[in-house]
Design a protein around this motif. Structure first.
Motif, PDB file in Angstrom:
ATOM      1  N   ALA A 115       0.830  -1.205   0.000  1.00 32.25           N
ATOM      2  CA  ALA A 115       0.000   0.000   0.000  1.00 32.25           C
ATOM      3  C   ALA A 115       0.866   1.256   0.000  1.00 32.25           C
ATOM      4  O   ALA A 115       0.559   2.249  -0.674  1.00 32.25           O
ATOM      5  N   GLU A 116       1.956   1.208   0.713  1.00 35.22           N
ATOM      6  CA  GLU A 116       2.863   2.361   0.768  1.00 35.22           C
ATOM      7  C   GLU A 116       3.478   2.642  -0.597  1.00 35.22           C
ATOM      8  O   GLU A 116       3.655   3.799  -0.988  1.00 35.22           O
ATOM      9  N   ASP A 117       3.801   1.585  -1.332  1.00 39.84           N
ATOM     10  CA  ASP A 117       4.368   1.759  -2.672  1.00 39.84           C
ATOM     11  C   ASP A 117       3.321   2.257  -3.653  1.00 39.84           C
ATOM     12  O   ASP A 117       3.627   3.047  -4.553  1.00 39.84           O
ATOM     13  N   ALA A 118       2.082   1.770  -3.513  1.00 38.76           N
ATOM     14  CA  ALA A 118       1.044   2.054  -4.500  1.00 38.76           C
ATOM     15  C   ALA A 118       0.468   3.452  -4.386  1.00 38.76           C
ATOM     16  O   ALA A 118       0.064   4.051  -5.388  1.00 38.76           O
ATOM     17  N   THR A 119       0.405   4.003  -3.184  1.00 38.27           N
ATOM     18  CA  THR A 119      -0.230   5.308  -2.980  1.00 38.27           C
ATOM     19  C   THR A 119       0.378   6.423  -3.832  1.00 38.27           C
ATOM     20  O   THR A 119      -0.356   7.253  -4.386  1.00 38.27           O
ATOM     21  N   LEU A 122      -7.338  -8.245  -4.281  1.00 38.26           N
ATOM     22  CA  LEU A 122      -6.481  -7.107  -3.936  1.00 38.26           C
ATOM     23  C   LEU A 122      -6.491  -6.904  -2.419  1.00 38.26           C
ATOM     24  O   LEU A 122      -7.558  -6.828  -1.811  1.00 38.26           O
ATOM     25  N   PRO A 123      -5.318  -6.811  -1.797  1.00 39.65           N
ATOM     26  CA  PRO A 123      -5.292  -6.613  -0.342  1.00 39.65           C
ATOM     27  C   PRO A 123      -6.084  -5.372   0.070  1.00 39.65           C
ATOM     28  O   PRO A 123      -6.029  -4.334  -0.600  1.00 39.65           O
ATOM     29  N   GLN A 124      -6.817  -5.506   1.165  1.00 35.86           N
ATOM     30  CA  GLN A 124      -7.631  -4.388   1.627  1.00 35.86           C
ATOM     31  C   GLN A 124      -6.776  -3.169   1.945  1.00 35.86           C
ATOM     32  O   GLN A 124      -7.220  -2.031   1.789  1.00 35.86           O
ATOM     33  N   SER A 125      -5.543  -3.385   2.381  1.00 39.50           N
ATOM     34  CA  SER A 125      -4.665  -2.258   2.693  1.00 39.50           C
ATOM     35  C   SER A 125      -4.402  -1.408   1.452  1.00 39.50           C
ATOM     36  O   SER A 125      -4.422  -0.168   1.510  1.00 39.50           O
ATOM     37  N   ILE A 126      -4.179  -2.064   0.295  1.00 43.22           N
ATOM     38  CA  ILE A 126      -3.948  -1.324  -0.944  1.00 43.22           C
ATOM     39  C   ILE A 126      -5.243  -0.688  -1.430  1.00 43.22           C
ATOM     40  O   ILE A 126      -5.280   0.483  -1.825  1.00 43.22           O
ATOM     41  N   ALA A 149      -8.290   4.174  -2.432  1.00 44.22           N
ATOM     42  CA  ALA A 149      -9.612   4.809  -2.361  1.00 44.22           C
ATOM     43  C   ALA A 149      -9.531   6.116  -1.583  1.00 44.22           C
ATOM     44  O   ALA A 149     -10.155   7.123  -1.968  1.00 44.22           O
ATOM     45  N   ALA A 150      -8.764   6.122  -0.492  1.00 40.70           N
ATOM     46  CA  ALA A 150      -8.605   7.343   0.297  1.00 40.70           C
ATOM     47  C   ALA A 150      -7.901   8.429  -0.496  1.00 40.70           C
ATOM     48  O   ALA A 150      -8.127   9.630  -0.272  1.00 40.70           O
ATOM     49  N   ALA A 151      -7.058   8.024  -1.446  1.00 40.92           N
ATOM     50  CA  ALA A 151      -6.341   8.996  -2.274  1.00 40.92           C
ATOM     51  C   ALA A 151      -7.159   9.446  -3.480  1.00 40.92           C
ATOM     52  O   ALA A 151      -6.702  10.276  -4.269  1.00 40.92           O
ATOM     53  N   ALA A 157      -2.480   8.354 -11.768  1.00 45.22           N
ATOM     54  CA  ALA A 157      -3.216   7.118 -12.020  1.00 45.22           C
ATOM     55  C   ALA A 157      -4.463   7.087 -11.147  1.00 45.22           C
ATOM     56  O   ALA A 157      -4.451   6.587 -10.028  1.00 45.22           O
ATOM     57  N   ARG A 158      -5.562   7.635 -11.661  1.00 42.39           N
ATOM     58  CA  ARG A 158      -6.790   7.751 -10.879  1.00 42.39           C
ATOM     59  C   ARG A 158      -7.674   6.513 -10.962  1.00 42.39           C
ATOM     60  O   ARG A 158      -8.717   6.457 -10.321  1.00 42.39           O
ATOM     61  N   THR A 159      -7.275   5.530 -11.755  1.00 40.22           N
ATOM     62  CA  THR A 159      -8.044   4.299 -11.882  1.00 40.22           C
ATOM     63  C   THR A 159      -7.129   3.111 -11.630  1.00 40.22           C
ATOM     64  O   THR A 159      -6.015   3.047 -12.154  1.00 40.22           O
ATOM     65  N   LEU A 160      -7.605   2.189 -10.807  1.00 42.08           N
ATOM     66  CA  LEU A 160      -6.898   0.937 -10.561  1.00 42.08           C
ATOM     67  C   LEU A 160      -7.812  -0.200 -10.991  1.00 42.08           C
ATOM     68  O   LEU A 160      -8.977  -0.259 -10.598  1.00 42.08           O
ATOM     69  N   ILE A 161      -7.303  -1.092 -11.822  1.00 43.91           N
ATOM     70  CA  ILE A 161      -8.034  -2.295 -12.217  1.00 43.91           C
ATOM     71  C   ILE A 161      -7.479  -3.442 -11.387  1.00 43.91           C
ATOM     72  O   ILE A 161      -6.286  -3.760 -11.477  1.00 43.91           O
TER      73      ILE A 161
END
Length: 260
Positions: A179-183, A199-203, A208-210, A190-194
């Motif tokens: 999650a830290e890397d992905a944020t 997918l881990p809830q942490s990511i 989503a928060a971002a 990158a406003r869309t993630l497929i």
């Protein structure tokens, strides 16, 4: 890429991801053109054999255990057409991952075998390894493909393999992220993630928060064919899966070998 003949595309990379609507494990047959491909038909690879079980959610198709039906599905596909694989098959495209370890191995082995068997004048058909991230992107809505988007596959524990695309072009090789890397991807646009349900809830929560939206992936054999015709072809012997991590069996064997 061959400009004439036909292409067979194999997409069974993520059979346990679960699918809704179109897409899912399958094979596609297309006619090659100077620019692109005309997809003639698609045949689903049915969930059968050991490990098949219902997908989560009411009315969803079964998932898992698709490997046993891959060759029968290819046979059904050619049986509905007038295409003769030995004489007319010029290219075999395989969705090579990241994805399920066994599914990727089976898909690549079958792709190699068919390409070799389709030899014309002693020359086997060519192969192309299609990264599954590109298959997923090709299956996404046009407005998503036109922007900056991240594709997450092969989730495990608190990590996932993530690759970013900008207007359809990869911005760099995919890699395992937390999650830290992905944020920071959101800060880069990158406003869309497929991503699938694994997918881990942490990511998922961090993105989503971002402000990112998360879309469900579609693994479509026709998309594999469309992407495959635009990639460099290779010899069948060079067709290999993309593994995001060392297989568990290898890790276990290594740990045992290192014990005193």
């Amino acid at each position: 890429m061959a400009a004439h003949g036909h292409i067979l595309a194999i997409e069974i990379s993520n059979p346990s991801a679960g699918h809704s609507g179109t897409g899912g494990p399958g094979v596609a047959l297309g006619r090659l053109k100077d620019r692109g491909v005309d997809v003639l038909d698609v045949e689903p690879v049915r969930a059968s054999g050991f490990g098949a079980r219902p997908a989560p959610g009411s009315g969803a198709p079964a998932f898992g255990g698709h490997d046993d039906d891959l060759m029968p599905a290819i046979d059904r596909l050619f049986g509905r057409t007038d295409v003769r694989p030995r004489a007319q098959l010029a290219l075999v495209a395989v969705s090579v991952g990241p994805g399920g370890y066994t599914s990727l191995r089976v898909a690549c082995a079958v792709g190699k075998m068919i390409a070799a068997a389709a030899a014309n004048a002693g020359e086997p058909a060519r192969c192309v390894g299609v990264p599954t991230t590109m298959v997923v992107l090709e299956s996404a809505p046009a407005d998503v493909r036109a922007g900056r988007v991240a594709v997450a596959l092969a989730s495990k524990a608190e990590t996932a393999w993530i690759e970013c695309f900008d207007a359809g072009l990869s911005t760099g090789p995919g890699r395992i992220m937390t999650a830290e890397d992905a944020t920071p991807l959101i800060a880069k646009g990158a406003r869309t993630l497929i991503a699938d349900r694994f997918l881990p809830q942490s990511i998922r929560s961090a993105l989503a928060a971002a402000g990112a939206r998360v879309l469900e992936p579609v693994f479509d054999a026709a998309a594999c064919a469309r992407v495959g015709v635009g990639l460099p072809s290779i010899a069948p012997s060079d067709l290999v899966p993309i593994y995001p991590r060392e297989p568990d069996a290898v890790t276990l064997w290594r740990s045992r070998a290192e014990r005193p």
